[in-house]
Every structure is written in C-alpha cells, then in structure tokens.
Write a protein that holds these residues in place. Structure first.
Motif, PDB file in Angstrom:
ATOM      1  N   VAL A   1      39.451  43.761  36.572  1.00  0.00           N
ATOM      2  CA  VAL A   1      38.023  43.561  36.808  1.00  0.00           C
ATOM      3  C   VAL A   1      37.845  42.998  38.216  1.00  0.00           C
TER       4      VAL A   1
ATOM      5  N   HIS B   1      34.960  41.330  40.109  1.00  0.00           N
ATOM      6  CA  HIS B   1      33.678  40.702  39.774  1.00  0.00           C
ATOM      7  C   HIS B   1      32.644  40.925  40.876  1.00  0.00           C
TER       8      HIS B   1
ATOM      9  N   ARG C   1      35.037  38.884  46.368  1.00  0.00           N
ATOM     10  CA  ARG C   1      34.917  39.174  44.947  1.00  0.00           C
ATOM     11  C   ARG C   1      36.177  38.728  44.223  1.00  0.00           C
ATOM     12  N   ARG C   2      36.007  38.028  43.102  1.00  0.00           N
ATOM     13  CA  ARG C   2      37.165  37.625  42.298  1.00  0.00           C
ATOM     14  C   ARG C   2      37.792  38.859  41.681  1.00  0.00           C
TER      15      ARG C   2
ATOM     16  N   ARG D   1      40.510  39.987  38.669  1.00  0.00           N
ATOM     17  CA  ARG D   1      41.229  39.561  37.463  1.00  0.00           C
ATOM     18  C   ARG D   1      42.055  40.721  36.925  1.00  0.00           C
TER      19      ARG D   1
ATOM     20  N   ARG E   1      32.313  45.448  38.925  1.00  0.00           N
ATOM     21  CA  ARG E   1      31.087  44.880  38.379  1.00  0.00           C
ATOM     22  C   ARG E   1      30.183  44.369  39.495  1.00  0.00           C
TER      23      ARG E   1
END
Length: 76
Positions: A8, A10, A18-19, A21, A61
């Motif tokens: 993901v 983020h 952006r993070r 994961r 996202r």
C-alpha cells in the motif's frame, strides 16, 4: 506467507511524501517512484522502477504514482 503480498502506498502527506507499507509493516516515506522501488527491493520484492507505477499488486491510495504532496502540490 498465506496470501498475496499486499503493498500500500498511502495518500500524499501535506509536507510531501507517501508512506509505503508491505503486509502492514511501514517501510518508509517515499518521495518518488524510485524510493518506492528501493523500499520494495529492501523488503525482498524486486521491481524495476520503470514498472512500479503499473504493477497490479501495489495499491495507490489517495492519488496515483504521480502524486507526492508537499507545499508544491497542485501548482503548475
């Protein structure tokens, strides 16, 4: 692993980046596609930086791979 790898990216942060994961673990704050590719490489997932934007198993996202946020977001 019991299922497909879940990556993901983020939504962009107000300060930029952006993070990222993988399977729930935060790998870091990416500021561009190359950062995402590097985080994935470190996690054992080899992806060519040129293909990061098109891989089906990455969930982008809050904007696509061209959105990175920050103070310059939305400016032309």
């Amino acid at each position: 692993m019991a299922g497909p790898i879940r990556v993901v990216v983020h939504p962009p942060s107000p300060t930029g980046g952006r993070r990222v994961r993988v399977d729930g673990e935060i790998l870091g704050l990416a500021h561009n596609i190359s950062d995402v590719a590097e985080f994935l490489r470190r996690a054992g997932l080899e992806v060519d930086p040129a293909e990061v934007a098109t891989v089906a198993w990455i969930d982008w996202r809050g904007g696509g791979p061209g959105e990175w946020g920050g103070l310059d977001a939305g400016k032309s």
